[in-house]
Scaffold this active site. Sequence first.
Site, mmCIF file in Angstrom:
data_model
loop_
_atom_site.group_PDB
_atom_site.id
_atom_site.type_symbol
_atom_site.label_atom_id
_atom_site.label_comp_id
_atom_site.label_asym_id
_atom_site.label_seq_id
_atom_site.Cartn_x
_atom_site.Cartn_y
_atom_site.Cartn_z
ATOM 1 N N ASP A 236 0.867 -1.188 0.000
ATOM 2 C CA ASP A 236 0.000 0.000 0.000
ATOM 3 C C ASP A 236 0.905 1.240 0.000
ATOM 4 O O ASP A 236 2.039 1.155 -0.459
ATOM 5 C CB ASP A 236 -0.951 -0.053 1.200
ATOM 6 C CG ASP A 236 -2.246 0.703 0.948
ATOM 7 O OD1 ASP A 236 -2.157 1.901 0.616
ATOM 8 O OD2 ASP A 236 -3.343 0.127 1.064
ATOM 9 N N HIS A 259 2.069 1.856 -3.266
ATOM 10 C CA HIS A 259 1.155 2.811 -3.909
ATOM 11 C C HIS A 259 1.708 4.232 -3.878
ATOM 12 O O HIS A 259 1.004 5.176 -4.206
ATOM 13 C CB HIS A 259 -0.225 2.754 -3.245
ATOM 14 C CG HIS A 259 -0.893 1.412 -3.383
ATOM 15 N ND1 HIS A 259 -2.143 1.146 -2.872
ATOM 16 C CD2 HIS A 259 -0.482 0.266 -3.984
ATOM 17 C CE1 HIS A 259 -2.461 -0.122 -3.142
ATOM 18 N NE2 HIS A 259 -1.472 -0.668 -3.806
#
Length: 412
Positions: A236, A259
């Site tokens: 993430d 991310h």
Amino acid sequence: MAVITERFQAKVAILALGLILALLSNFMAEATSRRGLGEGDSGVFDVTSYGAKADGKADDAMAFVKAWVAACKSGGSAKLSIPTGTYMAGPVVFQGPCKGFMTVEVQGTIKATTDISDYSSPEWFSFEHIDGLIVNGGGTFDGQGAAVWKYNDCKDSSDCQLLPSSIKFMAVKNAIVHEITSLNSKSFHTHLVNCDNFTAHDLTITAPGDSPNTDGMHISRSNLVSVSNSQIGTGDDCVSIGQGATQVSIQNIVCGPGHGISVGSLGKYKDEEDVSGISVTGCTLKGTTNGVRIKTWPGSPPSKASSIAFEDITMDSVKNPIIIDQNYGSSKKEPSQVKISNVRYTNIKGTSISPMAVSILCSSEAPCTGIEMTDIDLQFMGKSSKSDTVSSSCSNAKITFGGKQNPPACDV
Ligand SMILES: *[C@@H]1O[C@H](CO)[C@@H](O)[C@H](O)[C@H]1NC(C)=O
């Protein structure tokens, strides 16, 4: 007369003996308590002296907590030592306030238990209400997340129950965390809430690129936070800066997989606090889905995100290098009411694997103002595409451009 004198002398002798015994026992008690306090080395509390087995099987959480309580109550500077070895531990709370400055030196590897019913609250190690803390030692917190990632349902449900974070800092002030590895957390690796003056450097944070919600560091409702010189690769955001974060500096981070580095997501909940004074400088993003991102939920309650600077950033094969997305997690149709203003992008270069290298998509309800883009140089590095150039897309944004612009400045 003689008899009386003898009795008197006997009495004096008994009294004197009593006094000597009392002094001696007092002295011994003091010596014992001093030995108990410092384990022979004043101010050091070794978890193995409090029952930690370090056999990689027995749950050492209770021993960690006992050692912490002793250290925390001792007064003066105290060091909790977790020496080399492999420990297993369920949830651990290191609760303050403490009587003095605390150091937690982790040289060993600590593995989290994997039965999630052990975790009544969603964190593994929780440092709470501490003023003056160092965490260091070169050791590893291994969340053993692979055993439980399958229970994460946040892809399907936006109000899902998060799995435990590995290391939470809650109301921790004047803290430095350095030379620590966090591996395979169940959800966030590190999580700061209500912290003030918190410095983290030389961290190694690692989880597979497909592990769910394993943010490297999530910062919310905290002031004066610095994160630098760290290697973060997760499934993430490498760093996510949530509501109520102010004066946050992110410097010299190598991020990937993951991310990217994000401000947000913002506007998911009621009564979120504003975000301001964020700087992200000298970072490299490698193979991440986003580079530098600001994300807010649609239909959000009003709040503000302002004074944000992204500077000297290198993108290496990033999908969305520069992105503002005010329609994040878009299940609702109403525009976001998070007002984004004064965002500077300076000297951002490298490669994009999608043609849309710059995407500034702001809210029609609260358009972005004061966006500055200076010296943007992003090359397209796609695998198989119709175009070999990059482009940009902007909406509801007031942007000023300076220096080089590749992709070409969008029409605003
Ligand atoms: C921040 O915390 C560190 C570590 O405890 C301390 O040395 C420093 O003086 C603090 N700075 C401020 C501004 O309080």
